[in-house]
Design a protein around this motif. Structure first.
Motif, PDB file in Angstrom:
ATOM      1  N   ALA A   1      48.480  -0.608  -5.504  1.00 53.88           N
ATOM      2  CA  ALA A   1      47.305  -0.705  -4.635  1.00 53.88           C
ATOM      3  C   ALA A   1      46.534   0.609  -4.638  1.00 53.88           C
ATOM      4  O   ALA A   1      45.308   0.626  -4.681  1.00 53.88           O
ATOM      5  CB  ALA A   1      47.729  -1.079  -3.220  1.00 53.88           C
TER       6      ALA A   1
ATOM      7  N   CYS B   1      44.057   0.853  -7.389  1.00 55.84           N
ATOM      8  CA  CYS B   1      42.941  -0.109  -7.462  1.00 55.84           C
ATOM      9  C   CYS B   1      41.626   0.582  -7.080  1.00 55.84           C
ATOM     10  O   CYS B   1      41.606   1.448  -6.211  1.00 55.84           O
ATOM     11  CB  CYS B   1      43.166  -1.262  -6.479  1.00 55.84           C
ATOM     12  SG  CYS B   1      44.537  -2.313  -6.951  1.00 55.84           S
TER      13      CYS B   1
ATOM     14  N   ALA C   1      49.064  -4.735  -3.783  1.00 54.18           N
ATOM     15  CA  ALA C   1      48.344  -5.424  -4.855  1.00 54.18           C
ATOM     16  C   ALA C   1      49.330  -6.206  -5.685  1.00 54.18           C
ATOM     17  O   ALA C   1      50.337  -5.672  -6.144  1.00 54.18           O
ATOM     18  CB  ALA C   1      47.611  -4.409  -5.730  1.00 54.18           C
TER      19      ALA C   1
ATOM     20  N   THR D   1      45.212  -9.364  -7.073  1.00 52.64           N
ATOM     21  CA  THR D   1      44.480  -9.312  -5.807  1.00 52.64           C
ATOM     22  C   THR D   1      44.944  -8.109  -4.987  1.00 52.64           C
ATOM     23  O   THR D   1      46.145  -7.872  -4.836  1.00 52.64           O
ATOM     24  CB  THR D   1      44.718 -10.591  -4.988  1.00 52.64           C
ATOM     25  OG1 THR D   1      44.341 -11.717  -5.778  1.00 52.64           O
ATOM     26  CG2 THR D   1      43.893 -10.581  -3.717  1.00 52.64           C
ATOM     27  N   LEU D   2      43.973  -7.361  -4.461  1.00 49.60           N
ATOM     28  CA  LEU D   2      44.280  -6.243  -3.577  1.00 49.60           C
ATOM     29  C   LEU D   2      44.093  -6.717  -2.142  1.00 49.60           C
ATOM     30  O   LEU D   2      43.045  -7.269  -1.795  1.00 49.60           O
ATOM     31  CB  LEU D   2      43.338  -5.073  -3.873  1.00 49.60           C
ATOM     32  CG  LEU D   2      43.376  -3.888  -2.905  1.00 49.60           C
ATOM     33  CD1 LEU D   2      44.741  -3.220  -2.914  1.00 49.60           C
ATOM     34  CD2 LEU D   2      42.287  -2.877  -3.252  1.00 49.60           C
TER      35      LEU D   2
ATOM     36  N   SER E   1      41.588  -7.095  -7.953  1.00 48.43           N
ATOM     37  CA  SER E   1      41.916  -5.691  -8.257  1.00 48.43           C
ATOM     38  C   SER E   1      41.646  -5.368  -9.714  1.00 48.43           C
ATOM     39  O   SER E   1      41.467  -6.262 -10.521  1.00 48.43           O
ATOM     40  CB  SER E   1      43.372  -5.417  -7.936  1.00 48.43           C
ATOM     41  OG  SER E   1      44.196  -6.229  -8.740  1.00 48.43           O
TER      42      SER E   1
END
Lengths: 329, 179
Positions: A231, A234, A268, A272-273, A329
């Motif tokens: 994450a 990102c 993440a 997808t974050l 992300s």
């Protein structure tokens, strides 16, 4: 509507010309030939126009090709059968070649299908272009607002008041507070000129902001940050979270007598974050009218960067206010 | 001695007021409060001459505190927000200190407080009704024992006139108000 009439007329004309040149016997007088060919041609013109509906029902990009073919072969056979039946009303004007008659019906119907698909594609690309433009404008506006909202002036005044206060009693702490403020503003300036920054940098900015607010609020403000490495790498627009954290302090912590903890979590996976911000709040506080500028900004910027694929949700329950963000992300 | 109460939810903001006031031997701080509830209770208990009052605080903001007071000490607002100056004027505040402020500026305020208190104290009615210029967002009820209830206007189901008293209900809670 008018376009529909024109299109039907066009297909009728094509059917008429093909009929007169290929189907009608050469010995039939021209006037009679036209009179005989007009009704079936008109019928085929209307059918060709109506081909738009099966095209809409099986859009090229979203339907398996086998289904597209099956649909149009079926409808083409039906359309051409109607066309042949319409000709049966005047058998003496026409060539006895049934296959040719049937083939012409199929060809005209299928060219209509092709034209419908082409116009649907054109329409789709025009809408996509408009969307892209709208997102660009949104992005520009959001950037501008974010720039203006970067620093809440009251945050500056209250922090300066804390510095002034510390100067009297704890000069060393005053120096440290001045340093925290300088760090925060310097980082704000550095990242706000960038298009995208790693989430870890935004979290760094948020931590510096919270460090200043902790000096002001003392034991009333605690924070907990939980971010995984993926994450942290990102990319996000700069100052996406900072205004939301500012809200969490101003409308959350500041409204609760005993304060509480601001929880920030980011992870993440699957492309997808997900970011979650949670803060205590006083459920009995006067409800603000509409969304705060910080929240509106965040929404606008998320829409702008991801063409609508990002989301921001808020929820309030049991004295907790939560913002959840999801973006590719 | 001028008896003062400091009201601010930030400890550092109270520190600076305390420091400046300590240098003036005419002043005595009788209480310090970190929110509006404490302020209302402290004013009732200590009957101060002057109230240094922050505006943005949890539960009750500075103006709501004034609505609940049944005494009228001299009011000095101390805030980082300049947009409340007009309202402060409407509730007859003596001065409006913008954070951060210099010691010099603070001394002009203490000078004005002394001047004001030397005047014979004209009976100023408690402010309550003068403040009703905006739609009510919440009702604040002070019980006879000094306890305070805050009721968001959105949760009030009805208000009922009942001879010389009024009663209203908030979901399941039923309150009765006797003038």
């Amino acid at each position: 509507m008018r376009i529909g009439v024109y299109a039907a007329g066009l297909w009728t004309a094509v059917a008429l010309i093909l009929s007169l040149t290929l189907l009608v016997r050469p010995d039939v007088p021209f006037g009679n030939a036209v009179l005989a060919a007009l009704p079936p041609s008109l019928l085929l013109g209307v059918i060709a126009l109506a081909a738009r509906y099966p095209c809409r029902a099986v859009p090229l990009r979203k339907t398996p090709i086998s289904r597209v073919l099956a649909t149009h072969v079926g409808t083409a056979l039906a359309a051409s059968s109607l066309w042949v039946l319409a000709w049966k009303a005047s058998p003496d004007v026409i060539t006895p070649n049934l296959l040719l008659l049937f083939g012409i019906g199929v060809v005209i119907y299928d060219s209509a299908v092709t034209v419908h698909y082409l116009t649907m594609e054109l329409e789709a690309s025009r809408i996509a272009e408009e969307d892209a433009l709208r997102y660009q404008v949104l992005a520009r506006e959001a950037e501008l607002k974010a720039f203006k909202a970067q620093v809440d002036p009251h945050f500056l005044f209250n922090s300066l008041n804390a510095v002034a206060s510390l100067c009297g009693s704890r000069p060393n702490d005053a120096r440290q507070m001045a340093q925290l403020m300088a760090d925060f503003f310097r980082l704000t300036l550095r990242i706000s000129s960038k298009e995208r920054i790693p989430l870890a940098e935004e979290i760094e900015l948020v931590s510096r902001y919270l460090a200043i607010e902790k000096v002001r609020f003392g034991a009333r403000l605690a924070s907990h940050i939980d971010m995984d490495d993926v994450a942290g790498r990102c990319l996000v627009p700069p100052l996406l979270l900072q205004p939301l954290i500012e809200n969490a302090v101003r409308h959350g912590i500041a409204s609760v007598v005993d304060g509480g903890t601001i929880d920030i979590a980011a992870n993440a996976n699957d492309g997808t974050l997900r970011i979650r911000i949670e803060n205590p709040t006083d459920p009995d506080r006067p409800q603000p009218r509409g969304e705060s500028i910080g929240l509106q900004n965040a929404r606008g910027r998320l829409a702008a960067i991801s063409n609508g694929r990002a989301s921001l949700r808020t929820a309030e329950a049991d004295g907790k206010y939560r913002v959840e963000i999801e973006l590719p992300s | 001695m001028i008896r003062a109460i400091l009201v601010d939810d930030e400890p550092l903001a109270r520190d600076v007021l305390r420091e400046y006031l300590a240098a003036d031997e005419d002043f005595e701080i009788v209480a310090e409060c970190a929110n509006g509830f404490e302020a209302v209770r402290a004013v009732t208990e200590h009957d101060p001459d002057v109230l240094f009052l922050d505006i943005q605080m949890p539960k009750l903001d500075g103006f709501e505190v004034l609505e609940l007071l049944d005494r009228s000490p001299v009011i000095v607002f101390v805030t980082a927000y300049d947009e409340y100056a007009l309202r402060a004027f409407e509730v007859h505040a003596l001065d409006y200190l913008l954070k951060p402020f210099s010691e010099e500026r603070f001394r002009t305020v203490t000078g004005r407080i002394k001047g004001q208190l030397r005047q014979p104290r004209t009976a100023v009615a408690p402010l309550g009704s003068a403040l009703r210029t905006k739609p009510l967002l919440r009702l604040v009820v002070r019980g006879e024992d000094g306890t305070i209830q805050v009721i968001p206007a959105s949760r009030v189901d009805y208000v009922e006139a009942d001879d010389d008293s009024a009663s209203w209900s908030r979901s399941s809670i039923y309150l009765k108000f006797v003038p």
